[in-house]
Structures are given as C-alpha cells and as structure tokens.
Design an enzyme around this catalytic site. Structure first.
Site, PDB file in Angstrom:
ATOM      1  N   GLU A 275       0.829  -1.198   0.000  1.00  7.27           N
ATOM      2  CA  GLU A 275       0.000   0.000   0.000  1.00  7.27           C
ATOM      3  C   GLU A 275       0.868   1.253   0.000  1.00  7.27           C
ATOM      4  OE1 GLU A 275      -3.238  -0.049   2.706  1.00  7.27           O
ATOM      5  OE2 GLU A 275      -3.762  -2.126   2.244  1.00  7.27           O
ATOM      6  N   ARG A 292      -1.917 -10.859   3.366  1.00  8.18           N
ATOM      7  CA  ARG A 292      -3.126 -11.695   3.334  1.00  8.18           C
ATOM      8  C   ARG A 292      -3.977 -11.285   2.149  1.00  8.18           C
ATOM      9  NH1 ARG A 292      -6.371  -7.543   4.519  1.00  8.18           N
ATOM     10  NH2 ARG A 292      -5.770  -6.092   6.162  1.00  8.18           N
TER      11      ARG A 292
END
Length: 444
Positions: A275, A292
C-alpha cells in the site's frame, strides 16, 4: 496438491474461499461460533465444527481449538482469510508445526511486515520510497514530542502493530499529541498486544493506492495493477476502485515495478498487497504491506480475470505461477462498496435481525455476502455484512451501475451505510475523480 482446507474465518470471506475451493474440487471445513451457527457460509462448507462461544478470544482467535479441529477433520491446509489470525505469525507457525500448510507467507515475513516500523526499514532497504517519520518505535511521550517537532506538524500517530485504523490519529500540535499518545498506545495494546507507536509526516491531500502482488515459491513475482482506496471513514476503506483514477501510465508501471522488486527482495510468497500514499505530483510512498487476501480483492479480479484466492491455494500447494506479467491486462473499471450494519451518519454499529433482504442482480453485479433474510447481525464482530462489486467498460458506466444497484439493495431491520454510499457516489467531486483520503470528512 491440497485436497482439504479448513477456513479459519467467518462471514463473506469464508464463503468466498469455499467457492474458490469448489472450483478446484477441494473439500472444505468451516468453523463457527455459537453466534454464527445459522450463518449461510456454514451450510456452504462440506463439513462444519462449532469452535466456541461468540467472543472472538474463545472462538476465532482460539488457536489451540482451531488446530484441534484441523486435526480432527484431517485437513491438509488452513486458509486464514483476512482479519482474525490472518496476520498472526504465531498462528502461521503453529499451523506448520502441526503439519498443516498455511495459505499465506511465512511466519517470519508476517511478523516483520506486521511491525510497521520494521517494515518501513525493510522497504527502505529494498529501494521503496518512505514517508518521512521515526526510524524506531517511540517509548514515551517525550520522544514522541521531540520527533514530531523535528518532522513538523501535522503528523500521523500510528500503532507499530496496527491495522484497520486502530491506534491511528492525525495530530496537529504538542497538546494534541500528549492527549493522543497514551490513549492510542493503550488501544493498540488492547487490540494487537503491542502498544508501540511511531510517527509519520501527514500527507494532506494524499490518495491511498495499493498494488496487488502474487509470488510463488520459485521466485516468480507478478503484480495485478493497482486499486484506489481513498474513500475512507475513520481510516477504514469503504469504496475501492480499479484501476486508480488519473494515475499516469508511467507512474502505474513504476509502482508495479517497485512492488514486484520489493516482494522479491524480502522473499515473499503467496498473495500480498503493498500500500502506498500518492501525492498530487504522483510521488508515491510506502504505507504498509498486507500479508493476506484483501477485502477489496474482487475488483482486481474483475479487471484482470485472475482468481486471486485460487492462486493463493495453488501457490501454497507448491505450484508455479502460470501467469506472466505480460498476460495481465486491465479490462474495464470495477468499484466495490462495503456494506456495513451501521448508522450512516455516526458510523456506530447497528446490530439486529434482518427482516428483509433482497440483493440487486445483473451481469455486471457481484455480491459477496454471508447474510440472508432472518439473519442476526451480532455485536461481536466487524459490522461489515456484504460487499457490492460492479463492473463497467468505463468508470462512468460503473458508477451508473453502482447507483442503480444500491437503490435496489434492500436490507431492512437494521441501519446500513447505503445512504452514505449514495451520497458519496452522487457527489460531483467523486464523479470528477477529485478524491483523497479526506473526502468523507470534507464532503459527507
């Protein structure tokens, strides 16, 4: 090859994993708490086991009980979904020690990337741009004030082991920092078992853009382009899009290259998301890495045609990625909205019984849910109850489909954030694509 998987999760993500397993002809085992015994995902699985009382510490966070069920069901692997045990290195290690394949990266990688301070250092070494901030965790308020004055206000106070906006707060001066530090440290300790805090410079009009990566056990890494996740409330995403708005092709390719290189350098395997915060000049800075499957993974699947959950399972089985970077192309535009059982103005949870439930339908509509008419939304878990995903040839077309779908999505008996979502997508600034992480605070 994996033949039987236990899903260490609940709700819509458990249902999503079960659907992927059915496509792969893999037997599924669901676990459920007493509060979830009538949840639709339980009926979808081939086998199901009661895991404990409603409270998460006695059910979905009960490692010993999950492992016990996995042994009883004789599964080959455990898929953690997202949330709960998905980014818990001890759980991944416990799975492996008991002979189960953990569908995700190694325990060491989970722990390193879960420590936001350690992750910043590692990404910096990998050549990823980092937001100015503290190099080490802060041990007391005096250190925090000194660091903030050096970095310059406004700053973002963050929990080193945090996620989901927990322990995170924008701070504008010393007085605010003094009030916020202990409160957020205690909250982080309560949620994550680690109250360590750090500071980053606040990017005022940043956009939140993330890159989805897939990495096999043979060093082959690809990215599946980006997702725009800037529409947030309380530092939690509520609307995500793919591809990102107004991102130049040059920046898009550069972010993908940086994400792939970093993934290779840290020895990551399976699906992950790097991110970034992106400023108005398209400078991008590492925010965190999620080790994940993401809540918003469906929009990437819609624009690329790649089944990310199936790829997770194949990689965990020891298979090589059959996809190459040149195989991945962007086709159309997809938007996901998270439907929460919450007051659309205060954002407070709204548990209760769903007295009417009608999903919108259409070729361009995808819904991931594990509720139905008569379901009870309990106060024990995250209030997200479903995800609505729409696809179109263009962003404007996708917004039109989304508006129609939200108007026909009927959920009675509880409050939901559907009115808030309609307010956002009806706003002229949203339609123009003038969005940032401050959008909800400024316009809703």
């Amino acid at each position: 090859m994996i033949k039987k998987i236990l899903i260490a999760n609940r709700g819509e993500i458990a249902a999503r994993i079960i659907h992927a397993c059915k496509k792969l002809h893999i037997h599924t085992v669901a676990i459920y708490s007493e509060a979830d015994q009538d949840s639709p995902y339980v009926q979808l699985a081939d086998e199901c086991y009661l895991i404990g009382p409603p409270h998460v510490n006695e059910s979905y966070l009960n490692v010993e009980k999950i492992v016990e069920v996995a042994k009883k069901a004789e599964v080959d692997a455990i898929h953690p979904g997202y949330g709960f045990m998905s980014e818990n290195g001890d759980f991944a290690r416990k799975c492996q020690e008991n002979g189960f394949i953990f569908i995700g990266p190694s325990a060491n990688i989970i722990e390193t990337m879960g420590d936001k301070v350690a992750a910043r250092k590692l990404m910096k070494e990998a050549g990823v741009p980092i937001i100015p901030g503290t190099e080490n965790a802060l041990s007391n308020i005096d250190e925090a004030v000194s660091a903030a004055e050096e970095i310059g206000y406004p700053i973002m106070l963050k929990a080193a082991a945090g996620g989901g906006g927990i322990g995170m707060q924008v701070v504008h001066n010393d007085d605010e920092l003094i009030k916020a530090f202990d409160r957020n440290a205690k909250r982080a300790e309560s949620f994550f078992g680690d109250g360590s805090m750090f500071i980053e410079k606040l990017l005022k009009t940043a956009r939140h853009i993330e890159i989805q990566v897939l990495a096999d056990q043979f060093g082959h890494v690809i990215h599946l382009f980006e997702r725009e996740c800037s529409i947030q409330r309380r530092n939690q995403k509520v609307i995500e899009e793919a591809p990102a708005l107004f991102l130049s092709e040059q920046t898009r390719l550069k972010m993908g290259e940086v994400a792939v290189q970093a993934t290779k350098q840290i020895g990551y395997t399976n699906a992950g998301t790097i991110e970034f915060l992106v400023d108005e000049q398209e400078n991008f800075y590492f925010l965190e890495m999620n080790t994940r499957i993401q809540v918003e993974h469906p929009i990437t699947e819609e624009i690329t045609g790649v089944d990310i959950v199936s790829e997770q399972i194949n990689i965990a089985s020891g298979e090589r990625l059959t996809l190459h970077q040149n195989d991945i192309q962007i086709d159309g535009h997809a938007i996901e909205v998270r439907i929460y059982a919450e007051d659309p103005k205060t954002f407070f949870p709204s548990p209760g019984k769903i007295t009417k439930y009608e999903e919108p339908t259409g070729d361009n509509i995808r819904i991931e849910s594990s509720i139905r008419e008569g379901s009870n939304v309990t106060p024990f878990y995250d209030p997200m109850i479903s995800k609505l995903i729409v696809s179109g040839n263009s962003r404007d077309e996708a917004i039109t489909y989304l508006k129609e779908a939200l108007h026909t999505y009927k959920i009675d008996g509880i409050k939901t954030n559907i009115p808030m979502l309609l307010t956002v997508i009806d706003h002229e600034q949203f339609k123009k694509g003038n969005i940032s992480t401050n959008f909800v605070q400024e316009y809703v």
